[in-house]
Design an enzyme around this catalytic site. Structure first.
Site, PDB file in Angstrom:
ATOM      1  N   ASP A 140      41.899  34.689  41.131  1.00  0.00           N
ATOM      2  CA  ASP A 140      43.055  34.562  40.241  1.00  0.00           C
ATOM      3  C   ASP A 140      42.543  34.094  38.876  1.00  0.00           C
ATOM      4  O   ASP A 140      41.330  34.011  38.660  1.00  0.00           O
ATOM      5  CB  ASP A 140      44.095  33.595  40.841  1.00  0.00           C
ATOM      6  CG  ASP A 140      43.589  32.161  40.903  1.00  0.00           C
ATOM      7  OD1 ASP A 140      42.374  31.938  40.659  1.00  0.00           O
ATOM      8  OD2 ASP A 140      44.389  31.258  41.182  1.00  0.00           O
ATOM      9  N   TYR A 185      44.935  39.599  45.520  1.00  0.00           N
ATOM     10  CA  TYR A 185      44.838  38.137  45.515  1.00  0.00           C
ATOM     11  C   TYR A 185      45.528  37.530  46.747  1.00  0.00           C
ATOM     12  O   TYR A 185      44.936  36.728  47.479  1.00  0.00           O
ATOM     13  CB  TYR A 185      45.449  37.563  44.221  1.00  0.00           C
ATOM     14  CG  TYR A 185      45.696  36.092  44.345  1.00  0.00           C
ATOM     15  CD1 TYR A 185      44.640  35.197  44.275  1.00  0.00           C
ATOM     16  CD2 TYR A 185      46.976  35.599  44.627  1.00  0.00           C
ATOM     17  CE1 TYR A 185      44.847  33.844  44.469  1.00  0.00           C
ATOM     18  CE2 TYR A 185      47.190  34.253  44.818  1.00  0.00           C
ATOM     19  CZ  TYR A 185      46.121  33.378  44.735  1.00  0.00           C
ATOM     20  OH  TYR A 185      46.317  32.053  44.940  1.00  0.00           O
ATOM     21  N   GLU A 239      52.159  31.352  48.530  1.00  0.00           N
ATOM     22  CA  GLU A 239      51.533  32.174  47.487  1.00  0.00           C
ATOM     23  C   GLU A 239      52.588  32.926  46.676  1.00  0.00           C
ATOM     24  O   GLU A 239      52.479  33.041  45.462  1.00  0.00           O
ATOM     25  CB  GLU A 239      50.533  33.172  48.099  1.00  0.00           C
ATOM     26  CG  GLU A 239      49.294  32.517  48.695  1.00  0.00           C
ATOM     27  CD  GLU A 239      48.503  31.711  47.685  1.00  0.00           C
ATOM     28  OE1 GLU A 239      48.605  31.979  46.475  1.00  0.00           O
ATOM     29  OE2 GLU A 239      47.796  30.774  48.121  1.00  0.00           O
TER      30      GLU A 239
END
Ligand code: SF4
Length: 345
Positions: free
Chosen positions: A134, A116, A35
């Site tokens: 997102d 997120y 991520e």
């Protein structure tokens, strides 16, 4: 989203998903690493870095114990060195804690992990029912609901977060999140969404209204300019004259009536003269003013005025015609659909 939408979305995901290495793990460290890398990097470019960093530091403690200069040299080429520094600092914090935090709330307490990333780790690694939100997911959900809540405002995130959290099926939080992200990345794309391939199309409000390019809305968005369209509903013995729209842009590739486009409002006489000029075989026909509609797109407020006429003498400019029945069962622009629904008996 009802349970049928969710089931269709998951079924689509299982069939169509891209095989990405971080999807085959439930290791929170590997998920976190992916991520952070993907925050400002394309998937194809990020993949090599993911393998390189994970190969060098297979566990979070390996990363925490590595000298920062070594980490930054591996990070080279990804840009944004502050991300590499934060990654290293947070790894040290996790090492101090003794284990990887395993809930959304505890992950949020770590420096550099925002809502997120916390949702991604909590759901992908620990199956917590918390939605990732997102840019891709915002696009899917605002289009699905045809919601004009501005996505750059804090309360909007809160509203959608709560809504999506409720939609997450108990048995598949990770897959649901992956599926909404994947749909936004590969099908519900910003400019040319592939609605015909989308599992959410049957209940997607923006798709049924032909307004998907209006979403998502931003509070800071650009000015909406007026556009006037004057449609010619020319009825011939074999049906209405139609043309296909270009393959790019609004209502790409759909059938439409011919129209005159103007940035300023035109009067009736000017419009009819223009029609007669373009379609000489309508010169002796009587034009009638018909319905008026408005339609708002991302940068345009369209005012559409329809005019009709009967034209018995076909000439070469009438290359293609369709009856109202045929039009209802053909891909036509949203504006034309409004008109055809009105005239079809
Ligand atoms: S139907 Fe089209 S606009 Fe709606 S979610 Fe799917 S791709 Fe996006």
């Amino acid at each position: 989203m009802n349970s049928r939408d969710t089931a269709a979305l998951l079924e689509w995901y299982y069939k169509e998903k891209r095989d990405l290495p971080w999807r085959n793990t439930s290791d929170p460290y590997a998920i976190w690493l992916s991520e952070v890398i993907l925050q400002q990097t394309r998937v194809d470019q990020g993949m090599a870095y993911y393998h390189k960093l994970l190969g060098q530091y297979p566990a979070v403690n390996d990363l925490a114990s590595a000298p920062i200069d070594e980490v930054l040299s591996l990070w080279q080429g990804l840009g944004y060195y502050s991300r590499g520094r934060n990654l290293h600092a947070t790894a040290k914090k996790i090492q101090e804690l003794g284990n990887f935090p395993s809930t959304y709330t505890s992950l949020l307490e770590l420096k550099g992990i925002g809502p997120y990333t916390a949702a991604a780790i909590a759901s992908f690694a620990f199956n917590e029912r918390v939605a990732v939100l997102d840019g891709n997911v915002f696009r899917v959900i605002t289009r699905f609901l045809a919601s004009d809540l501005p996505i750059d405002k804090g309360p909007t995130r809160k509203t959608f977060q709560l809504l999506l959290n409720e939609w997450i099926p108990k048995h598949a939080p990770a897959d649901f999140n992956q599926a909404t992200m994947e749909l936004g990345a590969t099908v519900c794309t910003p400019k040319n969404p592939k609605c015909s391939e989308c599992p959410l199309a049957p209940n997607c409000a923006a798709f049924s209204e032909g307004t998907f390019l209006n979403f998502p809305v931003k509070a800071s968005k650009t000015k909406v300019e007026p556009l006037f369209l004057y449609y010619a509903a020319i009825e011939t013995p074999s049906g209405y004259m139609v043309k296909k729209r270009p393959e790019m842009g609004v209502w790409a590739g759909l059938y439409d009536f011919p129209f005159v486009e103007s940035k300023v409002e035109l009067n009736e006489e000017e419009v009819i003269l223009e029609f007669q000029k373009r379609f000489p075989s309508t010169q002796n026909a009587t034009w009638k003013k018909e319905s008026f509609y408005t339609h708002v797109l991302s940068h345009r407020k369209i005012s559409a005025q329809f005019f009709s006429c009967l034209c018995r003498n076909m000439s070469e400019e009438f290359s293609s015609t369709k009856t109202s029945e045929e039009l209802l069962n053909t891909g036509i622009s949203a504006l034309l659909m409004k008109y055809v629904k009105e005239i079809h008996i």
